[in-house]
Each structure stands twice: as C-alpha cells, then as structure tokens.
Design a protein around this motif. Structure first.
Motif, short mmCIF file in Angstrom:
data_model
loop_
_atom_site.label_atom_id
_atom_site.label_comp_id
_atom_site.label_asym_id
_atom_site.label_seq_id
_atom_site.Cartn_x
_atom_site.Cartn_y
_atom_site.Cartn_z
N TYR A 108 0.81 -1.22 0.00
CA TYR A 108 0.00 0.00 0.00
C TYR A 108 0.84 1.27 0.00
CZ TYR A 108 -4.23 -2.68 0.32
OH TYR A 108 -5.27 -3.54 0.03
N VAL A 111 -0.07 3.63 -2.81
CA VAL A 111 -1.39 4.23 -2.57
C VAL A 111 -1.23 5.38 -1.59
CG1 VAL A 111 -3.72 3.83 -1.69
CG2 VAL A 111 -2.57 2.05 -3.05
N GLY A 114 0.08 8.41 -3.07
CA GLY A 114 -0.74 9.04 -4.11
C GLY A 114 -0.35 8.64 -5.52
N ALA A 116 -1.08 5.56 -6.86
CA ALA A 116 -2.06 4.60 -7.37
C ALA A 116 -3.29 4.63 -6.47
CB ALA A 116 -1.46 3.19 -7.38
N ASN A 117 -4.41 4.18 -7.00
CA ASN A 117 -5.65 4.12 -6.22
C ASN A 117 -5.78 2.82 -5.44
OD1 ASN A 117 -6.70 6.68 -6.95
ND2 ASN A 117 -7.21 5.83 -8.96
N SER A 118 -5.12 1.78 -5.92
CA SER A 118 -5.12 0.51 -5.21
C SER A 118 -3.75 -0.14 -5.39
CB SER A 118 -6.23 -0.43 -5.71
OG SER A 118 -6.00 -0.79 -7.05
N TRP A 119 -3.40 -1.03 -4.48
CA TRP A 119 -2.05 -1.61 -4.51
C TRP A 119 -1.78 -2.36 -5.81
CZ3 TRP A 119 -0.76 -6.66 -5.20
CH2 TRP A 119 -1.75 -7.61 -5.01
N GLU A 121 -2.81 -1.68 -8.76
CA GLU A 121 -2.67 -0.78 -9.91
C GLU A 121 -1.22 -0.39 -10.15
OE1 GLU A 121 -4.83 2.87 -9.68
OE2 GLU A 121 -6.77 1.88 -9.74
N TRP A 122 -0.41 -0.44 -9.09
CA TRP A 122 0.97 0.02 -9.19
C TRP A 122 1.79 -1.02 -9.95
CZ3 TRP A 122 3.30 4.32 -9.40
CH2 TRP A 122 4.67 4.42 -9.18
#
Length: 130
Positions: A108, A111, A114, A116-119, A121-122
C-alpha cells in the motif's frame, strides 16, 4: 512522509531501471529466499522475503542485489558512482500478524504516496499470493 516528499533522485521512476531492479529481486527467488512481495517506489524499494535454509546472509543477498542492479541502472541512466544508499534497513519478522502488517505496508506504499488508487494498480508492486 519524508521519502514520499523527496523528489530528488527519483531514478526508479524510469521503467527500465525499475524492471532491472525487479529482475534482480526475482533472480534470487527459490535460490536464496522465497520472494513474498516488493514495491519499487520512485526513490526507494521495499522488499519482503523469507530466507531459505542454507541461504546467504541478508546483508550478502542485499549486497548482490544492489551491486548488479546498480550496474544495470547506472548503465541505463548513463551515470556512474553510487546508486543505492550503503545501508539497508532490515527487520526480522517474528510472527504471522507482523508479516501481514509488513506486507500490507509494502503493497500500500504507492497508494499512501498518491501514486495509485489501489495496490494492484501500481506496476512495480509484486505479491506472490496476489
């Protein structure tokens, strides 16, 4: 907070550099350790693994990862000299709850920063079980 606001030396944002580092971390999976997760941030890396029996010491493993990834990263960036900090922060995990907390913290991190919106997504997160 300090790491997330430090915009100097964000060489790990370079996808070729990040991929070179990821390759080195995966290289030792099932040889020296079981790779659990990592997060390659713009200016630092989190790595969680479990040592295998008869593996090298953590400092030797990290030295190898840093040495080779530094060589490749400097080549990509057309730089010379030190790429990584000399010291790594390591921590021995004592139980399953602590491991879960550390894995969550690692995954996280983008996230929280700032990025990514979720882990998941990165692009530069890896989780063995995810």
């Amino acid at each position: 907070k300090l790491l997330h606001t430090n915009h100097k030396n964000q060489h790990l944002k370079n996808s070729k550099v990040a991929k070179a580092i990821a390759k080195e971390m995966h290289k030792y999976d099932k040889k020296e350790y079981t790779l659990i997760c990592y997060s390659i941030m713009p200016n630092h890396v989190h790595l969680v693994f479990s040592l295998l029996e008869n593996s090298k010491s953590i400092d030797k493993i990290m030295q190898n990862i840093k040495r080779i990834s530094s060589f490749h990263s400097n080549k990509i960036l057309c730089k010379t000299g030190n790429f990584w900090q000399a010291e790594s922060y390591d921590h021995i995990v004592r139980n399953q709850d602590e491991l879960q907390r550390i894995v969550d913290y690692t995954l996280y991190n983008p996230v929280k920063a700032g990025l990514a919106n979720s882990w998941d997504e990165w692009e530069y997160n890896y989780f063995k079980y995810g």
